[in-house]
Design an enzyme around this catalytic site. Structure first.
Site, PDB file in Angstrom:
ATOM      1  N   GLU A  86      46.772  40.819  49.175  1.00 25.10           N
ATOM      2  CA  GLU A  86      45.485  40.750  50.010  1.00 25.10           C
ATOM      3  C   GLU A  86      44.509  39.938  49.437  1.00 25.10           C
ATOM      4  O   GLU A  86      43.938  39.034  50.042  1.00 25.10           O
ATOM      5  CB  GLU A  86      44.901  42.187  50.199  1.00 25.10           C
ATOM      6  CG  GLU A  86      43.737  41.976  51.508  1.00 25.10           C
ATOM      7  CD  GLU A  86      42.397  41.728  51.047  1.00 25.10           C
ATOM      8  OE1 GLU A  86      41.547  41.114  51.972  1.00 25.10           O
ATOM      9  OE2 GLU A  86      41.924  41.635  49.811  1.00 25.10           O
ATOM     10  N   ASP A 140      45.994  45.033  44.658  1.00 28.66           N
ATOM     11  CA  ASP A 140      45.686  43.637  43.716  1.00 28.66           C
ATOM     12  C   ASP A 140      44.383  43.494  43.649  1.00 28.66           C
ATOM     13  O   ASP A 140      43.477  43.899  44.718  1.00 28.66           O
ATOM     14  CB  ASP A 140      46.529  42.597  44.530  1.00 28.66           C
ATOM     15  CG  ASP A 140      46.008  41.989  45.727  1.00 28.66           C
ATOM     16  OD1 ASP A 140      45.734  43.008  46.534  1.00 28.66           O
ATOM     17  OD2 ASP A 140      45.749  40.788  45.979  1.00 28.66           O
TER      18      ASP A 140
END
Length: 377
Positions: free
Chosen positions: A146, A85
């Protein structure tokens, strides 16, 4: 063939990295993240890895686990912990296209941390092609969240890490080609101000602005920062109509400290801000937290010493240190598992429209990762 002689090629690596960078994958767009996971799953499958897609939860994307066959597959091995991400919304390629300028390659998420994941992938590809078998089994776990504190996959990361002897985290390298051997603790908070609505043109004094109260609190929170714990507000949302006194404003804040004790003290200070002032209710609730990964842990330093020796064989220095800006290495390092972070490439500008990598670091960092895969035991 020795790992220092593996035929890493800059052009080939950039061509392989480009599709990953151009597959935009912001955390809050689960479909976009899953497209990135699909792309990576295909690439890992071409290496002969056993690929598993793990469904997402909390409205976020899924994860990818890739295991490489090994005669000692059931013994604790090496885990590569990375995330796919990014903080860049879909469409950022318009302002930050993948491009090469001199020794720099640009693109959304290229430094944090698609290039790091890619050099680990390329390291395995080089070892497999050269017929070099790793001493330990290697597993990749690539996650979707994250950048927002890993709320949906922390348990998955910790469970996978517990099955392994080493954890390698290819987050961006520190300055001067450094790696990370400890990280500060981080806590996130959700802030809500609830006021009283009124017509901003006809009866503005009848309302109680949630936005105004939130603005006061933002200044108060920023002023709380000190050497022991820092505080910042990074997201604010309030109001829907300019001709209305807003009755609701929300925000997100973050605090960071070098010790768990200082972080807990900071959390207490934040929670104490809840209450009613100026007829506006203000509420602070605690979000996800990353524990301190204490620097100097013996298991981490033993791993670092091995990495530094391998770097020396490549003719490069490998300084180390503790760092802010938490990673999923916080979790595994705090568990007491030998963890080394910052193993990705060199670069700068991550989380901005100037995000780039230093191209010449692709090969030396790729070779270092290959050395760790091949020689850790």
């Amino acid at each position: 063939m020795d790992f220092t002689e593996l035929p890493f090629d800059t052009h080939t690596m950039l061509q392989g990295l480009k599709p990953w960078v151009e597959c935009e994958s912001p955390t809050y767009d689960a479909d976009a993240v899953n497209r990135m996971m699909d792309l990576a799953a295909h690439d890992f499958a071409t290496l002969g890895a056993t690929v598993e897609r793990i469904p997402g939860r909390m409205g976020l994307g899924g994860s990818l686990r890739a295991r490489f066959g090994h005669p000692r597959a059931n013994m604790p091995g090496i885990l590569v912990s990375g995330h796919f991400d990014t903080v860049h919304p879909v469409g950022t390629l318009g302002a930050l296209p993948f491009r090469i300028e001199g020794n720099r390659a640009y693109g959304p998420g290229i430094l944090d941390m698609k290039s790091g994941n890619f050099i680990a992938f390329e390291a395995m590809r080089q070892l497999i092609r050269a017929g070099i078998e790793t001493k330990l089994p290697v597993t990749f776990l690539l996650t979707p969240d994250e950048e927002i504190g890993t709320p949906s996959t922390r348990e998955l990361i910790e469970m996978e890490a517990a099955r392994n002897r080493y954890v390698l985290v290819p987050e961006p390298a520190r300055e001067n080609n450094g790696v990370v051997t400890g990280r500060y603790a981080i806590a996130r908070y959700n802030l809500v101000a609830r006021g009283k609505p009124s017509h901003a043109g006809v009866s503005p004094k009848a309302g109680r602005s949630a936005i105004r109260e939130m603005a006061r609190k933002v200044l108060e929170i920023d002023a709380m920062s000190g050497e022991d714990c820092t505080f910042s507000v990074g997201v604010i949302q309030g109001g829907q109509w300019v001709n209305c006194v807003s009755s609701l404003c929300t925000a997100q804040a973050l605090s960071m400290a070098k010790t768990d004790e200082d972080l807990e003290a900071g959390i207490a200070r934040m929670l104490a801000l809840s209450g009613v002032e100026n007829e506006v209710e203000f509420t602070v609730s605690r979000g996800v937290t990353r524990p301190v990964w204490k620097p100097g842990r013996p298991e981490t330093m033993a791993l670092y010493d091995k990495a530094a020796t391998l770097a020396g064989r490549l003719g490069v220095a490998l300084p180390h240190g503790s760092s802010g800006g938490g990673s999923d290495g916080n979790f595994t390092g705090a568990m007491g598992i030998a963890t080394l972070c910052g193993l990705g490439v060199r670069g700068a500008g991550y989380h901005t429209l100037e995000e780039h990598i230093e191209i010449d670091s692709l090969i030396d960092r790729g070779r270092l990762m290959a050395g760790l895969f091949a020689l850790l035991d």
